[in-house]
Scaffold this active site. Structure first.
Site, short mmCIF file in Angstrom:
data_model
loop_
_atom_site.label_atom_id
_atom_site.label_comp_id
_atom_site.label_asym_id
_atom_site.label_seq_id
_atom_site.Cartn_x
_atom_site.Cartn_y
_atom_site.Cartn_z
N ASP A 1 14.45 41.53 59.91
CA ASP A 1 15.86 41.24 59.68
C ASP A 1 16.70 41.28 60.96
OD1 ASP A 1 15.85 43.95 60.16
OD2 ASP A 1 16.97 44.51 58.37
N TYR B 1 16.18 44.13 71.29
CA TYR B 1 15.09 45.02 71.71
C TYR B 1 14.61 44.75 73.12
CZ TYR B 1 14.63 46.91 66.99
OH TYR B 1 14.86 47.55 65.80
#
Length: 441
Positions: free
Chosen positions: A172, A263
């Protein structure tokens, strides 16, 4: 309209209430006849299960609902969709994943670096057991998997079940980014036509087209450079997530070609990120003392009051809604666009064909139809190839019980680099995971 039988694996997750609310919101577009939740942690499952009873009594009264810790009971019933969000080892092991590397001066993060390696080695075994359980009685059920680290899990499952085309690994975070872009641009994120390439938690948006085919990415890039970047739901986020999204501005400033997955901060700026991390209080502690406590306290309050009125836990979030709109696209052969994990097979022409890449695809009743990206620039290719090698070696270390491949994997990881540190952290993680990992020889 057909009503579906759905199983949620990991029903005791803090993310489950949002998923349950999404089921209620979308009951007309994705009607369910029977829903089962299963979790190996009885106490967590009971809290969420009792909350669910109240929610469904109010908003989904004709739904047949059960929750259980009996895996055979859960898997042996007829199923159309299995939604998976397991966390092998729970938050206790997540805390070790984060703190053991930090104690050695390395990044300690849930899905990245040594922590992600540790988590991945735990997740593979439970995911394989899940697939075996489901396929024993439900050959055609769709398995939609959120379980992290999704890149490692996706690679392992494709290697072990190469012909099972009804396992779809999703994340997600690209959806969260699209929704955040939508808030920043004041546009509906479902109207975007994104072009994206990479691996899970390791990718970039190259274009973001609107309904007329106009690329919004240049405008979005400038907005981020001028005013920073925040998640769409920043009012509900813990500080560490706000810090994570804030790093996007730095990444875009240094590498302005594309818009990054959040990330990437751990791989591009490990030294800077490491300076901000507290070895004695990691994100695991933040979650346990923050979101986890809030969610479980709110669920208990709902169960006690037998009412969701005024509850802060009842909301339709991206995590919960995303898996449902993915399921709808598959169930009704809509071909809607989503960013998902698929086998490369030439989609990114200068990366290995067997890599499990993350790209935009149309989702149909026969699975994803991904869109080719073509050749990517050397800088991004180099980053991805190193990460791909780390992920592949991690999977091979698990399947072959190989200490040497585990060491190679960690040495390749950009958050480690040093073979000496890789060996030190590997040995500590082996000891911490002795109840979960296969024996490495």
């Amino acid at each position: 309209m057909k009503k579906f039988h759905v199983l949620i694996v990991g029903g005791g997750s803090t993310w489950t209430p949002g998923l349950l609310k999404s089921l209620c919101v979308r009951k007309e577009t994705f009607p369910i006849d029977h829903l089962t939740m299963v979790d190996v942690d009885e106490k967590r499952q009971e809290v969420i299960g009792e909350f669910a009873k109240v929610l469904f009594k109010e908003e989904y009264s004709d739904l047949q609902f059960t929750y259980t810790t009996d895996l055979e009971e859960a898997y042996e019933q007829p199923l159309d969709f299995v939604f998976v969000q397991m966390r092998t080892g729970g938050y206790a092991m997540r805390e070790k994943d984060e703190k053991i590397p930090l104690g050695m001066g390395l990044i300690g993060q849930e899905t990245c670096g040594p922590g992600g390696f540790s988590y991945g080695m735990r997740s593979i075994g439970d995911m394989v057991k899940l697939v075996e359980h489901v396929r024993a009685t439900n050959k055609d059920a769709w398995i939609l998997n959120y379980t992290n680290p999704a890149a490692i899990v996706a690679d392992a499952l494709k290697r072990i079940y190469p012909d099972d085309d009804r396992i779809l690994n999703i994340c997600d975070q690209p959806e969260n980014l699209l929704r955040s872009y939508g808030r920043l641009l004041n546009r509906d994120p479902r109207s975007f036509d994104p072009v994206y390439f990479g691996l899970n938690h390791f990718g970039w948006f190259t274009h973001l087209y609107d309904e007329s085919g106009h690329d919004l990415l240049p405008e979005l890039r400038q907005l981020i450079l001028d005013g920073g970047f925040r998640p769409v739901d920043y009012e509900q986020r813990d500080q560490s997530w706000l810090d994570t999204y804030a790093m996007v501005e730095q990444i875009v400033r240094d590498f302005p070609d594309y818009l990054p997955n959040t990330y990437l901060q751990y791989y591009l700026y490990p030294d800077k990120v490491l300076e901000k991390l507290d070895p004695s209080h990691t994100r695991a502690n933040e979650v346990m003392n923050g979101r986890e406590k809030r969610v479980f306290d709110a669920c208990r309050e709902v169960a006690t009051n037998q009412s969701t009125a005024g509850s802060t836990v009842v909301h339709n979030d991206a995590h919960g809604e995303f898996i449902l709109i993915v399921a709808e696209s598959i169930a009704y052969n809509r071909g809607d666009h989503f960013i998902v994990m698929v086998k490369n097979e030439g989609l990114i022409s200068n990366l290995p064909d067997d890599a499990m890449v993350e790209v935009t695809a149309s989702l149909t009743a026969n699975g994803p139809r991904p869109y080719a990206v073509g050749e990517i620039p050397v800088f991004y290719k180099g980053l991805i190839e190193a990460q791909y090698a780390y992920e592949r070696l991690t999977v091979e270390a698990y399947l072959e019980n190989s200490y040497s491949k585990a060491l190679q994997a960690l040495t390749l990881n950009r958050t480690v680099v040093s073979a000496r540190k890789a060996r030190e952290v590997l040995d500590e993680l082996i000891e911490a995971n002795k109840d979960f990992w296969p024996e490495l020889r």
